[in-house]
Scaffold this motif. Structure first.
Motif, PDB file in Angstrom:
ATOM      1  N   THR A 311      55.132 -32.163-105.715  1.00 28.76           N
ATOM      2  CA  THR A 311      53.785 -32.572-106.112  1.00 28.76           C
ATOM      3  C   THR A 311      53.588 -34.070-105.891  1.00 28.76           C
ATOM      4  OG1 THR A 311      52.266 -32.801-108.005  1.00 28.76           O
ATOM      5  CG2 THR A 311      54.605 -32.851-108.477  1.00 28.76           C
ATOM      6  N   PRO A 312      52.397 -34.498-105.487  1.00 32.59           N
ATOM      7  CA  PRO A 312      52.146 -35.945-105.379  1.00 32.59           C
ATOM      8  C   PRO A 312      52.000 -36.622-106.731  1.00 32.59           C
ATOM      9  CG  PRO A 312      50.133 -34.730-104.905  1.00 32.59           C
ATOM     10  CD  PRO A 312      51.228 -33.703-105.055  1.00 32.59           C
ATOM     11  N   THR A 313      51.925 -35.834-107.827  1.00 29.73           N
ATOM     12  CA  THR A 313      51.725 -36.446-109.144  1.00 29.73           C
ATOM     13  C   THR A 313      52.940 -37.231-109.616  1.00 29.73           C
ATOM     14  OG1 THR A 313      52.496 -34.481-110.345  1.00 29.73           O
ATOM     15  CG2 THR A 313      50.145 -34.601-109.816  1.00 29.73           C
ATOM     16  N   VAL A 314      54.085 -37.126-108.903  1.00 30.26           N
ATOM     17  CA  VAL A 314      55.261 -37.898-109.310  1.00 30.26           C
ATOM     18  C   VAL A 314      55.400 -39.189-108.514  1.00 30.26           C
ATOM     19  CG1 VAL A 314      56.525 -35.912-110.167  1.00 30.26           C
ATOM     20  CG2 VAL A 314      56.783 -36.570-107.779  1.00 30.26           C
ATOM     21  N   ILE A 315      54.448 -39.488-107.654  1.00 34.14           N
ATOM     22  CA  ILE A 315      54.455 -40.778-106.957  1.00 34.14           C
ATOM     23  C   ILE A 315      53.811 -41.801-107.891  1.00 34.14           C
ATOM     24  CG2 ILE A 315      53.720 -42.044-104.912  1.00 34.14           C
ATOM     25  CD1 ILE A 315      53.599 -39.403-103.406  1.00 34.14           C
ATOM     26  N   ALA A 316      54.660 -42.448-108.688  1.00 31.66           N
ATOM     27  CA  ALA A 316      54.167 -43.364-109.724  1.00 31.66           C
ATOM     28  C   ALA A 316      54.223 -44.818-109.292  1.00 31.66           C
ATOM     29  CB  ALA A 316      54.989 -43.175-111.003  1.00 31.66           C
ATOM     30  N   GLY A 317      54.929 -45.112-108.192  1.00 26.42           N
ATOM     31  CA  GLY A 317      55.027 -46.480-107.718  1.00 26.42           C
ATOM     32  C   GLY A 317      56.220 -47.248-108.256  1.00 26.42           C
ATOM     33  N   ASN A 552      42.977 -45.036-118.564  1.00 29.98           N
ATOM     34  CA  ASN A 552      42.935 -45.226-117.114  1.00 29.98           C
ATOM     35  C   ASN A 552      44.327 -45.348-116.495  1.00 29.98           C
ATOM     36  OD1 ASN A 552      40.017 -45.312-116.876  1.00 29.98           O
ATOM     37  ND2 ASN A 552      40.130 -47.293-117.927  1.00 29.98           N
ATOM     38  N   SER A 553      45.353 -44.884-117.210  1.00 34.12           N
ATOM     39  CA  SER A 553      46.709 -44.985-116.679  1.00 34.12           C
ATOM     40  C   SER A 553      46.822 -44.261-115.344  1.00 34.12           C
ATOM     41  CB  SER A 553      47.711 -44.377-117.667  1.00 34.12           C
ATOM     42  OG  SER A 553      49.006 -44.317-117.088  1.00 34.12           O
ATOM     43  N   HIS A 554      47.503 -44.898-114.382  1.00 38.07           N
ATOM     44  CA  HIS A 554      47.713 -44.285-113.075  1.00 38.07           C
ATOM     45  C   HIS A 554      48.979 -43.429-113.035  1.00 38.07           C
ATOM     46  CE1 HIS A 554      44.414 -46.490-111.290  1.00 38.07           C
ATOM     47  NE2 HIS A 554      44.910 -47.636-111.740  1.00 38.07           N
ATOM     48  N   ASN A 555      49.759 -43.463-114.098  1.00 39.49           N
ATOM     49  CA  ASN A 555      50.944 -42.617-114.193  1.00 39.49           C
ATOM     50  C   ASN A 555      50.517 -41.283-114.798  1.00 39.49           C
ATOM     51  OD1 ASN A 555      53.313 -41.360-115.569  1.00 39.49           O
ATOM     52  ND2 ASN A 555      54.393 -43.127-114.743  1.00 39.49           N
ATOM     53  N   ASN A 556      50.637 -40.220-114.034  1.00 41.47           N
ATOM     54  CA  ASN A 556      50.097 -38.926-114.464  1.00 41.47           C
ATOM     55  C   ASN A 556      50.788 -38.367-115.702  1.00 41.47           C
ATOM     56  OD1 ASN A 556      47.964 -38.159-112.462  1.00 41.47           O
ATOM     57  ND2 ASN A 556      49.647 -38.501-111.038  1.00 41.47           N
ATOM     58  N   GLU A 557      52.064 -38.680-115.907  1.00 45.45           N
ATOM     59  CA  GLU A 557      52.760 -38.208-117.105  1.00 45.45           C
ATOM     60  C   GLU A 557      52.264 -38.966-118.344  1.00 45.45           C
ATOM     61  OE1 GLU A 557      54.911 -35.786-117.366  1.00 45.45           O
ATOM     62  OE2 GLU A 557      55.457 -35.343-115.303  1.00 45.45           O
ATOM     63  N   ILE A 558      52.141 -40.279-118.236  1.00 52.38           N
ATOM     64  CA  ILE A 558      51.629 -41.061-119.362  1.00 52.38           C
ATOM     65  C   ILE A 558      50.187 -40.671-119.664  1.00 52.38           C
ATOM     66  CG2 ILE A 558      51.024 -43.402-120.118  1.00 52.38           C
ATOM     67  CD1 ILE A 558      53.452 -44.408-118.508  1.00 52.38           C
ATOM     68  N   ALA A 559      49.393 -40.521-118.613  1.00 54.16           N
ATOM     69  CA  ALA A 559      48.001 -40.105-118.818  1.00 54.16           C
ATOM     70  C   ALA A 559      47.936 -38.761-119.530  1.00 54.16           C
ATOM     71  CB  ALA A 559      47.281 -40.041-117.483  1.00 54.16           C
TER      72      ALA A 559
END
Length: 633
Positions: A311-317, A552-559
């Motif tokens: 999944t692309p949702t784990v590309i957190a930077g 507005n967190s860009h980290n999908n897990e934190i969001a």
């Protein structure tokens, strides 16, 4: 499959049954799930209660696929040739699994043979019975998939990163391979396969097989999988893809728009591979590449051999979520090489792989990160045990008469890993590593049952360390619900510091802006949020959001963790982001808990229904079925 990926619907999946061709008759046999329900008292180890197939009589050994992807009609059309061995010399019928397939013709030795498409079962699909000529060693099936196949998602250009080309991907686990290939869809049946895939000329096809990054983009692609794999590991994707190497044996396929970000995020994959080989034995699959899918992919990752789907949702930077890559890589040993024989035995895949994941992360990133991830995993396990019925807390779970997707919880993952951690602590890490290396070698390219593993454990570790291990204790772990008393409990010094700061804020001793978060990892943020009390005041929510811009967190897990808090406390400033989050992401682990929480109030349910209807066209069929119950009137 990564343990962060498993959340699926517990309700049965319903599909339309294909009509047999004119030269067939339909049997009125009793659905398999009904038969299995009647046999509750006689469950047999090694019997696959989720397949109609008859590998004990006729066993398929090789597939040869020739398929064309029709994006206009959302169909895969073509043939599969099944090579088989007659386990019983006088066997005259091959039975394979199907779901919603239109079977056009079956031939053997170049001539049409009789076939019968049986009654549809709501969980299992329909059996396809094929009459075998005495001289036949293979049959060829002409077929077309349904546009709504449970294991295939067709995406429009608008649903991709680039917005210009369509996309297709398959997801076969647990029993969805039968929705795009008629085959013996059981993990105890391992096959090699060849494939030829025809696509629009501007798209690239990739499979869980040998992939040539330099292949011409001409719409005609060939693949070979020389190692025998279970059916759930057969995978196909087609899209506007490019490749970037990350190491000698590792690389990433993705749409051009996210290729560089993915390669940077997962650049440690080669190091993971080398460390795992050093501890658990040689990698058996030649290359290990990643395919980054569109956001509608319903899972975190899928361990398709040679090419994990991610999944692309784990590309957190910041590489904070790359344990998912470690997990899918670890499956190359525990799961792909040594496989659960039935879905009752899933913990042999996922428990071992979760244990290996923690070990890989510790070797690569250190003990502090290992401790934090272990604590989060343990808390997730505790939450599942609190929510699940006792029968579903057993590692070797009884799934007869149920959809096998029901087995995907933290029980096979985290409870399985915790059991192995106890074994490690009792016999010593070096000794346990040696045991695992030999285990993977002993059962390489085999599918085994829980009983087989227990017997192997008794012949090895229990004999070697009779003063440290107890058979009764092991049976309690595997065959009883819950966590045994005295089980290992992970701890993290870093989280102790998070606890003290959260407590100070909750007590009003400091505002959120004074919480020292500058060096926090994603794991510390998740621990901070996941352990908040269920009820927070509007002022507290505003204080957190103002200080850290969590909405507005860009980290999908934190969001996700923050949006769960926002739903539970009806924090309306976060609801526009909540709507966008539900519409843009199709990963079940992230969206299902939000839909469930929203469904608890009339206002929340109305909000969820609106978001679901907007998101539904872009969701995978599994995500639709997993969540539609939360928005129904």
């Amino acid at each position: 499959m990564n343990k962060l990926s498993w959340v699926l619907a517990s309700a049965p999946l319903l599909f339309a049954c294909s009509q047999p061709a004119d030269n067939t008759t339909t049997t009125e046999s009793k659905p398999a799930s009904a038969q299995h329900t009647e046999q509750k008292s006689t469950m047999a180890s090694g019997t696959d209660y989720h397949s109609f197939s008859n590998p004990d009589a006729v066993r398929v050994t090789h597939l040869d696929l020739d398929l064309t992807a029709d994006f206009d009609n959302r169909e895969l059309t073509g043939t599969v040739t099944l090579d088989f061995d007659r386990i019983q010399p006088d066997a005259d019928t091959l039975i394979v699994d199907t779901r919603a397939l239109d079977i056009k013709q079956v031939t053997a030795n170049g001539k049409a043979v009789e076939f019968t498409l049986g009654e549809e079962d709501e969980n299992l699909g329909s059996p396809l019975s094929i009459a075998l000529p005495e001289s036949a060693s293979a049959v060829t099936i002409d077929y077309v998939t349904s546009p709504d196949a449970s294991g295939v998602q067709w995406l429009t250009p608008a649903q991709t990163q680039g917005k210009e080309h369509p996309f297709l991907f398959t997801q076969a686990q647990a029993i969805h391979a039968r929705s795009f290939i008629p085959l013996q869809d059981s993990p105890q049946v391992r096959v090699t396969y060849d494939a030829r895939i025809h696509t629009p000329a501007d798209l690239l096809a990739v499979m869980s097989a040998s992939n040539d990054p330099d292949t011409p983009r001409d719409g005609d692609y060939s693949f070979t999988m020389p190692q025998p794999v279970p059916s759930y590991l057969i995978a196909l994707a087609i899209g506007h893809l490019e490749f970037k190497p990350m190491g000698e044996r590792t690389g990433v396929y993705a749409e051009p728009e996210i290729l560089d970000a993915a390669a940077a995020e997962f650049e440690d994959t080669e190091s993971m591979l080398e460390l795992t080989e050093k501890t658990y034995g040689p990698y058996s699959w030649d290359r290990y590449d990643l395919l980054i899918l569109p956001p509608s992919f319903p899972f975190g990752g899928m361990e398709n051999p040679r090419l994990s789907f991610i999944t692309p949702t784990v590309i957190a930077g910041d590489k904070s979520l790359v344990s998912l890559i470690a997990h899918e890589l670890a499956h190359s040993w525990s799961g792909n090489t040594v496989t659960n024989a039935t879905w009752r035995d899933l913990w042999l895949n996922e428990g071992f792989t979760t244990y290996l994941t923690y070990r890989i992360m510790e070797m690569l990133y250190g003990t502090d990160r290992f401790n934090m991830e272990a604590v989060l995993g343990y808390q997730s396990l505790e939450a599942d045990i609190a929510a699940l019925p006792a029968n579903d807390e057993i590692l070797a779970v009884d799934l007869r008469g149920r959809n096998p997707d029901d087995v995907f919880s933290d029980i096979p993952y985290e409870k399985g890993a915790l059991f192995l951690r106890e074994l490690e602590q009792k016999v010593g890490r070096d000794n346990f590593d040696a045991f695992l290396m030999q285990y993977f070698k002993h059962f390489a390219f085999q599918s085994i049952t829980t009983d087989t593993f227990m017997a192997y454990l008794e012949d090895t570790l229990l004999k070697q360390y009779p003063d440290r291990l107890d058979k009764q204790r092991i049976e309690e772990w595997v065959l009883k619900p819950g966590i045994p008393d005295g089980a290992p409990v992970p701890a993290s010094d870093a989280f102790d510091k998070v606890d003290s700061q959260r407590t100070a804020w909750l007590n009003g001793d400091k505002p959120a802006a004074d919480i020292k978060t500058v060096n926090w990892t994603t794991h510390e943020w998740l621990y901070f949020l996941n352990n908040m009390p269920s009820s927070l005041s509007a002022a507290q929510l505003k204080d957190l959001d103002s200080a850290f811009d969590l909405t507005n967190s860009h980290n999908n897990e934190i969001a996700h963790s923050w949006l769960m808090i926002a739903v539970q406390n009806e924090y309306k400033p976060a609801w526009p982001r909540l709507h966008d989050y539900l519409v843009e992401i199709g990963r079940n682990k992230l969206v299902k808990p939000l839909y469930r929480a929203l469904s608890q109030t009339p206002e929340g349910k109305a909000f969820a229904k609106k978001a679901f209807e907007e998101a539904k066209p872009g969701y995978h069929p599994l995500t639709v079925h997993a969540n539609e119950g939360f928005v129904e009137d």
